[in-house]
Design an enzyme around this catalytic site. Sequence first.
Site, PDB file in Angstrom:
ATOM      1  N   ASP A  18       0.848  -1.186   0.000  1.00  0.00           N
ATOM      2  CA  ASP A  18       0.000   0.000   0.000  1.00  0.00           C
ATOM      3  C   ASP A  18       0.888   1.241   0.000  1.00  0.00           C
ATOM      4  O   ASP A  18       1.988   1.219  -0.545  1.00  0.00           O
ATOM      5  CB  ASP A  18      -0.928  -0.040   1.222  1.00  0.00           C
ATOM      6  CG  ASP A  18      -2.281   0.593   0.954  1.00  0.00           C
ATOM      7  OD1 ASP A  18      -2.334   1.837   0.846  1.00  0.00           O
ATOM      8  OD2 ASP A  18      -3.293  -0.135   0.861  1.00  0.00           O
ATOM      9  N   HIS A  31      -3.650   6.275   3.098  1.00  0.00           N
ATOM     10  CA  HIS A  31      -4.449   5.103   2.747  1.00  0.00           C
ATOM     11  C   HIS A  31      -3.987   3.856   3.497  1.00  0.00           C
ATOM     12  O   HIS A  31      -4.796   3.137   4.087  1.00  0.00           O
ATOM     13  CB  HIS A  31      -4.372   4.883   1.237  1.00  0.00           C
ATOM     14  CG  HIS A  31      -5.280   3.816   0.705  1.00  0.00           C
ATOM     15  ND1 HIS A  31      -4.928   2.498   0.652  1.00  0.00           N
ATOM     16  CD2 HIS A  31      -6.539   3.885   0.196  1.00  0.00           C
ATOM     17  CE1 HIS A  31      -5.914   1.791   0.127  1.00  0.00           C
ATOM     18  NE2 HIS A  31      -6.907   2.608  -0.167  1.00  0.00           N
ATOM     19  N   SER A  83     -11.672  -0.832  -0.877  1.00  0.00           N
ATOM     20  CA  SER A  83     -10.404  -0.956  -0.151  1.00  0.00           C
ATOM     21  C   SER A  83     -10.671  -1.297   1.307  1.00  0.00           C
ATOM     22  O   SER A  83     -10.048  -2.196   1.886  1.00  0.00           O
ATOM     23  CB  SER A  83      -9.606   0.348  -0.230  1.00  0.00           C
ATOM     24  OG  SER A  83      -8.992   0.512  -1.474  1.00  0.00           O
TER      25      SER A  83
END
Length: 615
Positions: free
Chosen positions: A155, A193, A393
Amino acid sequence: MNVMWGISWNDSKKGALAALCAALMAASLAGAPNAQRAMSGGMEDLVSVIVREVRGSGSAPEQLVQDAGGDVGRHMRIIRGFEAKVPAGALDSIRRGDGVYSVTPNGSVHLNGSVDGYDPNADPTSWLGTAQSIKAGAFWNAGYTGKGIGVALIDSGVAPVQGLTSPGKVVNGADLSFEGQLDRFRHVDTYGHGTHMAGIIAGRDDAVQAGKENSDNTNFMGIAPDAHILNVKVASSNGSTDVSQVIAAIDWVVQHRNDNGMNIKVLNLSFGTDSSQSYVLDPLSYAAEVAWRKGIVVVVAAGNGSYGNAQLNNPAYNPHLIAVGANDTKGTFDTADDTVPEWSERGDGVRNPDLVAPGKSVVSLRDPNSYADQNFPGGRVGNSRFFKGSGTSQAAAVVSGAAALVLQQRPGITPDQVKKLLTSTASPLPLADPRSQGNGELNLNKALKASTPPALTAVQPYAPATGLGSLEAARGTVHVVDDTGAALTGEKDIFGNPWDGQSWSGQSWSGQSWSGGMWNGQSWSGQSWSGQSWSGQSWSGQSWSGQSWSGQSWSGQSWSGQSWSGQSWSGQSWSGQSWSGQSWSGQSWSGQSWSGQSWSGQSWSGQSWSGAEWN
């Protein structure tokens, strides 16, 4: 994409079980309020009650209430129960029902539990609400919290924020991002994120007492609070990365999955591209399938409707993997009113999501002054620690945590068996079409009790991937670009090295694609990952100051003079475009899309990158 964010909190204090029960008894003596519902043939009284559940009862008590014509209200984890309004004549039958511990008249009391100015008990999208929706407490009650299971997170990095700083919780692997050569940015999440995903999967506040996970209604916990995260960073501060970086990261995880007792059993991939080539040929699809066949459960976000076509994103479209869509809980803990948001990819009717999990406005850990935090402050929850995010996600992260729980419970279970177990025990959503929800919403209470699917019946019949296709096609329609607008295209990686799918696919399968810190003929990092001890690089005792990323100096750095498409890496800007077009599957933060945003409006061009080399 119309994904709205809402924040409405009540400050309150944590209530003790004894005090709550005493208040409920007082309410019983005083008389509970009544309501009325219009019924065919007249009016029937509804009484407000508290239904307490037997440990491990799953959704049976809620179903009893609904079958009796009642309404299920707010869940209260501290007493393992929920509010409900039921017909007065059905009280006795509900009391005698399976899984019901007690039914008590409700008074004007409510469960309190505040953390950092936010009451997670009052918000069905909080970490408590997410765990309740998928019934993770069934595993916690049975003693399974993901302990000993490693989850690789490829990520944008992970920031050492509260909830992710206990010893061994996060271990830094390779940093293959554009920021990886800079000491102060290596491994950390400048985008926001990865930190959000890590919190959902395995976050755990130090104040959570061992064995008390299911009764802690204040401190933060992910789905598998005792699992550990392997942080493999590939995306920079604007979410940009190239497919070649992600493929290299997957190869790296596979080769290092057993290093130093890491025991990597799950790989979370919360991103995707719109590759149009067959999953059999696609290199990214193949790399993920290699991880699957090497014993790692690969969980992939289905996609957020970023590309305007029906196909699941790459690599979620590979049918061997677990493709996860999002469901919207509609602010309740009951699946009867759940829907699948329009932005959650439905698939093409041949390859659809395998199942869904909570993905709308999911609360997890905030990464202060990251890209998301700076640009979408409306996503902040409470005073400072938490942030809401929507997308497949988040749903994929929920399922990755669930897989870690299953793997702790059943050592030796194969990825195919994990997929069969989770899909066969999912709860169908009556308001969602079969294509969008797959087998339904993740239900860990059912999964806990179900038998392990026999290995032979769990084997999937799909054609194996080969990885012999085009690297350029794997990128889909969106590419990383420099400040002149020149895109990285063609059969070459981020260093301009030619791509040979035949050679790479064989090395990937045999575990030889990484050698001495080299991948595809290039040293990708300032450190050699081969033969070095990298586990134990956790953030215990460190604090995250939340420094602002804008205005940082990038001088003194170099990309080793490598070039692609005739462009020199020296002095190039990589802001402005993100891989997959929607910055990691088009996440919506505070009602806005991350797609097409440039990093805080900053231009990296004009900075000097000379003076340091990757190798």
